[in-house]
Motif scaffolding. Sequence first.
Motif: not given
Length: 429
Positions: A81-82, A163-165, A168-170, A355-356
């Motif tokens: 995912s991107l 925070n929401r992303l 969800i994660g990517a 950062k993430y």
Amino acid sequence: MGMTEATYGRRLEESLKCVKEVDNYVIGLRRDLHLHPEIGLQEERTIRVVTDELKKLEIEYEVVPNGGVIGIINGEHEGKSLILRADLDALPMKEEELNLKERKIVVSTNNEAAHTCGHDGHTAMLLGAAKILSHNKDKLKGKVILAFEQGEENGTGIYNILNRLNEIGADGIWGIHLKSDIPSGKISVDAGPRMAGYFSYRIKIKGKSGHGSRPDLAISPIDCFTDFYTHLKSMRLNALDPFQTITYAIGSISAGSVSNIIPETLHFSGTCRYLNYEQGIRAEHEFKRILEKICELHQCTFEFIAEPKAMDLFVYNQEDCASIALEAVKTSLGEEAVYHYPAWMASETFAYYQKYFPGVFAFLGIENKEKGIGAEHHNAHFDLDEDVLKLGVAATVQFTVDFLNNKKEINFTPEQNSLKDLFSKFERS
């Protein structure tokens, strides 16, 4: 095995043909957004424009309160995912009708807000890319996450949307910023530091007020400040590493209102920007040391309204992702579009995402002297070359496909602190 010249040429031609189909769509959106700018956390109409377009494209989305809009395009094949990110907000300023040469194509209808940084172009390009990707999701491997961020200029939307992303994660992130001093159509995806870390400050110096005829009976905070400022200018030579880039400036000063009264207090504010965290730490400590000593010398006191605190936040193009981006630019736009550009000393909330998530923040040139385009960002005469918007869409789509198809490992260690802890770490009083 590399592409043959014929294959390369065919892929480039197909890429540009695909993007030309959405060119008018993107330009139309950009002009609409430019006419109706809204500043941070007030982007109500802007969000409606974005969500209306996502509905038409049958892209599922959610509105993150005081954060922005997140859309999801699910490919029909499993994969990574991107995140593709754009910003929504305008600046609280009046726009001039002329650029550096002629009347602009569109001018803000709001005298108190204007898209003088290019965010209207960023949002339009992302919607153009979304249109292409959604129409080709049967060929898409993985998931594309569209992130339209509120309040980038004042940093008011980043916490909620990021925070929401994170929930969800990517696997990575991509963004584009239009750049007023890069020739139109050129694009920089250089690896390494791209935008600066910073600290800001707001400080009150307190002396003793008195009559202008007897300065000996008063303690002037103005004298104290001017002495401090003189010493601050010598800080670069006397205390900071000359091999590490750093800039700093006072942005505002206020003291007194009458010519014959020495004021009791003086307020000033400014920023410091750097590309090396240790240099930022040294600048913070030296700034505070000089302020303390000079105030003591002048028998003044000081108070931090906002304390200078160096932050380890940089826009940094991760090397593996930058390599993918370079090939994507060559494939979609041709090698002649590649442009090498030094780091930009401004700061951007994109640093928080990185950062993430590993990724790339590209600079797309809009300078076109024939059209009078080249005024600096945040300048009332700022304008953008609409002819480059399709190029930004092409690069975005190609990077997306190449990143999702990439099988090589990306060398990246995400931030271990939660977003809440990260913000607490950088919180300034």
